[in-house]
Design a protein around this motif. Structure first.
Motif, PDB file in Angstrom:
ATOM      1  N   VAL A 118      -9.188 -22.119  12.052  1.00 21.71           N
ATOM      2  CA  VAL A 118     -10.069 -23.201  12.473  1.00 21.71           C
ATOM      3  C   VAL A 118     -11.410 -23.125  11.760  1.00 21.71           C
ATOM      4  O   VAL A 118     -12.055 -24.153  11.516  1.00 21.71           O
ATOM      5  CB  VAL A 118     -10.243 -23.185  14.005  1.00 21.71           C
ATOM      6  CG1 VAL A 118     -11.219 -22.099  14.450  1.00 21.71           C
ATOM      7  CG2 VAL A 118     -10.703 -24.541  14.513  1.00 21.71           C
ATOM      8  N   SER A 119     -11.850 -21.927  11.353  1.00 23.88           N
ATOM      9  CA  SER A 119     -13.076 -21.796  10.573  1.00 23.88           C
ATOM     10  C   SER A 119     -12.917 -22.455   9.207  1.00 23.88           C
ATOM     11  O   SER A 119     -13.820 -23.156   8.725  1.00 23.88           O
ATOM     12  CB  SER A 119     -13.452 -20.320  10.400  1.00 23.88           C
ATOM     13  OG  SER A 119     -13.695 -19.699  11.638  1.00 23.88           O
ATOM     14  N   ALA A 120     -11.747 -22.232   8.575  1.00 20.04           N
ATOM     15  CA  ALA A 120     -11.486 -22.851   7.271  1.00 20.04           C
ATOM     16  C   ALA A 120     -11.431 -24.373   7.385  1.00 20.04           C
ATOM     17  O   ALA A 120     -11.984 -25.098   6.542  1.00 20.04           O
ATOM     18  CB  ALA A 120     -10.183 -22.301   6.686  1.00 20.04           C
ATOM     19  N   SER A 121     -10.773 -24.881   8.418  1.00 16.05           N
ATOM     20  CA  SER A 121     -10.680 -26.338   8.581  1.00 16.05           C
ATOM     21  C   SER A 121     -12.037 -26.951   8.907  1.00 16.05           C
ATOM     22  O   SER A 121     -12.352 -28.058   8.468  1.00 16.05           O
ATOM     23  CB  SER A 121      -9.669 -26.678   9.679  1.00 16.05           C
ATOM     24  OG  SER A 121     -10.071 -26.137  10.921  1.00 16.05           O
ATOM     25  N   GLY A 174      -5.021 -30.958   2.319  1.00 15.63           N
ATOM     26  CA  GLY A 174      -4.169 -29.792   2.492  1.00 15.63           C
ATOM     27  C   GLY A 174      -4.914 -28.621   3.107  1.00 15.63           C
ATOM     28  O   GLY A 174      -4.378 -27.915   3.971  1.00 15.63           O
ATOM     29  N   ALA A 175      -6.173 -28.392   2.682  1.00  9.62           N
ATOM     30  CA  ALA A 175      -6.957 -27.293   3.244  1.00  9.62           C
ATOM     31  C   ALA A 175      -7.212 -27.510   4.727  1.00  9.62           C
ATOM     32  O   ALA A 175      -7.142 -26.572   5.531  1.00  9.62           O
ATOM     33  CB  ALA A 175      -8.279 -27.153   2.489  1.00  9.62           C
ATOM     34  N   THR A 176      -7.505 -28.769   5.101  1.00  7.23           N
ATOM     35  CA  THR A 176      -7.741 -29.082   6.511  1.00  7.23           C
ATOM     36  C   THR A 176      -6.458 -28.914   7.323  1.00  7.23           C
ATOM     37  O   THR A 176      -6.466 -28.323   8.411  1.00  7.23           O
ATOM     38  CB  THR A 176      -8.266 -30.517   6.661  1.00  7.23           C
ATOM     39  OG1 THR A 176      -9.453 -30.667   5.869  1.00  7.23           O
ATOM     40  CG2 THR A 176      -8.584 -30.836   8.107  1.00  7.23           C
ATOM     41  N   LEU A 177      -5.351 -29.423   6.807  1.00  5.76           N
ATOM     42  CA  LEU A 177      -4.069 -29.331   7.513  1.00  5.76           C
ATOM     43  C   LEU A 177      -3.640 -27.878   7.699  1.00  5.76           C
ATOM     44  O   LEU A 177      -3.227 -27.470   8.797  1.00  5.76           O
ATOM     45  CB  LEU A 177      -3.009 -30.112   6.734  1.00  5.76           C
ATOM     46  CG  LEU A 177      -1.637 -30.267   7.397  1.00  5.76           C
ATOM     47  CD1 LEU A 177      -0.983 -31.573   6.952  1.00  5.76           C
ATOM     48  CD2 LEU A 177      -0.694 -29.103   7.045  1.00  5.76           C
ATOM     49  N   ILE A 178      -3.745 -27.072   6.640  1.00  7.72           N
ATOM     50  CA  ILE A 178      -3.337 -25.673   6.735  1.00  7.72           C
ATOM     51  C   ILE A 178      -4.242 -24.920   7.707  1.00  7.72           C
ATOM     52  O   ILE A 178      -3.777 -24.087   8.500  1.00  7.72           O
ATOM     53  CB  ILE A 178      -3.358 -25.022   5.343  1.00  7.72           C
ATOM     54  CG1 ILE A 178      -2.261 -25.633   4.461  1.00  7.72           C
ATOM     55  CG2 ILE A 178      -3.176 -23.509   5.441  1.00  7.72           C
ATOM     56  CD1 ILE A 178      -2.299 -25.178   3.018  1.00  7.72           C
TER      57      ILE A 178
END
Length: 547
Positions: free
Chosen positions: A417-420, A378-382
């Motif tokens: 994109v930094s979070a992903s 979910g973190a990657t998708l968001i």
């Protein structure tokens, strides 16, 4: 730390065997008695400072290869977006009385280039990341020669290569120094992460690693005021190189990683390192015999060959997906930095904000990856979805003549994109079995470096680059739905174990899909899987819910 407290720790861990009347212990058990003391705080600070310097090193490329900006000099162009640099250079007389070239700083493009050399600036970043790619390969030297000597050497060599570029007499020489600069900085970025993490106990390693990664953004932001005050590229490189030597002051107080020393069989040296750590923490090392941790052996523990991994459909699917994620995250992350001049507004302010927005993104990611509602997938998708939305929204608004409004969406895209990117570090490591994890992460890192190579040239397409970044991020978000969640799951130890058991997140979905076609056949398939699962998990008394 008393011997009694250590004995209690070892007893809890199940390592209470004695040797010559003394307790034997592993590095993990000894470090557990020390907790997070002064030495751990010291090496943690060292890792943060070294990561900040890596961010500073990397961002100098944005200013070394920046292009001229176009400034309005007529009433007819007030409130209008400037033409592209390629259009201006192709027919400068057409814009002579309306727009003029302007730059606060002085880059290599202005030193050696001429109007229309669109390849010169992007090649600065590409040569740096080509060196970074090579440096990632040579970072294995730290597994042979140790962390302490190598990290010190990389700090000095990365600064020396950046400083030497200041006196480049010709452009090819400058590019050569940039390649070396990227190689040493890439190696340093890996070792300055591993070195502090290995000095901490497992419960601290996640926090320590996350903060060190986030510190990279602080270095990128620090480069902006330096570039503004030292506007010539020669002066910026010299000042940044000297500042980047700061981590060296920590080295006299640090020691070699005891975990690495144990891995090469140097138990006496590892014991001396642990004594050094205990002394700085204000305690004495327990009176124990240091031993290497036990490793499993047997016929089933044979390390698989690369051909075996490529023959596995599961490994191929996950490897291609994660490689694509890392490529997209890298090309978008660095591409937005290099595209700061295309966003409208002030170049320096854009670069600063593109760095600062990473900090809340990292903070959200640290919480989201362990929160069941989001978890790794979910973190990657968001993150990728936010990156896609931000980049595409900027492109649409820029085309509509509302670049000032769209600039905020570009910052949102960088945040997403930094979070992903950070989430992919954790998710990618957990998707592969232990005996292939290092190889798989090496593949992911290589894909990210290819993204770094492409990013400067992709950013040269100006506004259209945001359309490219948005499309890639949207594709990555959609693909992430097809990979399994790993939060709370037992990680497979071998390729054979991964192939023998299906991911539990896919079983209920598979049963629903098949039962719509033929419920009896679906039930048979699930029963067969459950029988296999019982054989593979005879020590697990908790049956799967779908069994």
């Amino acid at each position: 730390m008393s011997h009694q407290r250590y004995a209690e720790t070892c007893s809890t861990a199940g390592t209470d065997d004695t040797k010559g009347g003394m307790l034997s212990a592993t590095v993990d058990e000894v470090l557990a008695t020390m907790g997070f003391g002064r030495y751990q705080a010291l090496i943690f600070t060292f890792g943060i400072v070294a990561s900040i310097m890596c961010g500073l090193h990397t961002t100098t490329n944005v200013f070394n290869g920046r292009e001229y900006e176009l400034r309005c000099i007529s009433d007819t162009c007030i409130g209008k977006d400037p033409p592209s640099m390629s259009s201006f250079c192709s027919d400068p007389t057409r814009f002579a009385d309306v727009w003029e070239q302007y730059s606060h700083g002085h880059s290599i493009v202005m030193e050696w280039g001429r109007c229309g050399n669109t390849w010169m600036g992007p090649l600065v970043g590409s040569m740096f990341f080509a060196g970074w790619f090579a440096g990632g390969m040579s970072a294995r030297i730290a597994d042979v020669k140790g962390r302490y000597l190598v990290v010190g050497a990389w700090i000095v060599l990365s600064s020396c290569s950046l400083l030497s570029s200041r006196w480049s007499p010709y452009l090819p020489v400058f590019y050569g120094f940039k390649f070396l600069h990227g190689a040493f900085t890439g190696s340093l970025s890996l070792v300055c992460f591993v070195f502090p993490v290995e000095a901490c106990t497992p419960e601290w390693q996640g926090m320590v690693g996350s903060v060190i990664v986030a510190a990279f953004a602080i270095g990128a932001a620090l480069c902006v005021p330096l570039a503004y005050n030292f506007s010539r590229w020669e002066d910026l490189n010299a000042v940044a190189a000297l500042i980047a030597l700061l981590p060296v002051v920590f080295l006299p107080f640090l020691c070699e990683s005891p975990r690495w020393l144990v891995s090469i069989g140097a138990l006496d040296r590892a014991e001396r390192s642990l004594q050094h750590i205990a002394a700085i923490n204000g305690m004495s090392m327990p009176d124990v015999v240091l031993v290497a941790p036990e490793t499993s052996s047997g016929a089933n523990s044979k390390k698989p060959q690369l051909s075996d991994a490529l023959a596995s459909p599961t490994i191929r699917k996950r490897g291609l997906a994660m490689g694509f994620f890392w490529f997209v995250a890298s090309v978008t992350y660095y591409g937005l930095n290099f595209a700061a001049g295309s966003l409208g507004g002030d170049f320096y302010v854009n670069t600063l904000l593109l760095s600062i927005v990473e900090l809340p993104a990292y903070a959200w990611q640290v919480w989201a990856v362990d929160f069941p509602l989001f978890a790794r997938r979910g973190a990657t998708l968001i993150g990728f979805s936010a990156g896609a939305f931000g980049c595409l929204a900027f492109f649409v608004l820029k085309m509509a003549g509302m670049a000032d409004i769209g600039r905020g969406f570009a910052f949102l895209g960088k945040m997403g994109v930094s979070a992903s990117f950070a989430a992919c570090y954790i998710w990618g490591a957990e998707l592969f079995p232990t005996d292939l994890r290092s190889t798989a992460m090496g593949w992911c890192t290589a894909c990210a470096r290819v993204g770094g190579l492409v990013a400067p040239f992709a950013a040269s397409f100006e506004s259209a680059a945001l359309l490219l970044f948005g499309g890639l991020s949207l594709s990555a978000a959609l693909i992430s739905r097809w990979l399994p969640e790993t939060l709370g799951t037992t990680l497979p130890q071998s390729l054979a174990e991964l192939e023998a058991t299906l991911d539990s997140t896919h079983i209920p979905h598979q049963r629903r899909r098949v039962s719509k076609r033929q419920s009896a056949r679906a039930g048979k398939h699930i029963d067969e899987y459950c029988e296999t699962d019982k054989l593979l998990h005879t020590m697990d008394d908790t049956p799967k819910a779908y069994c």
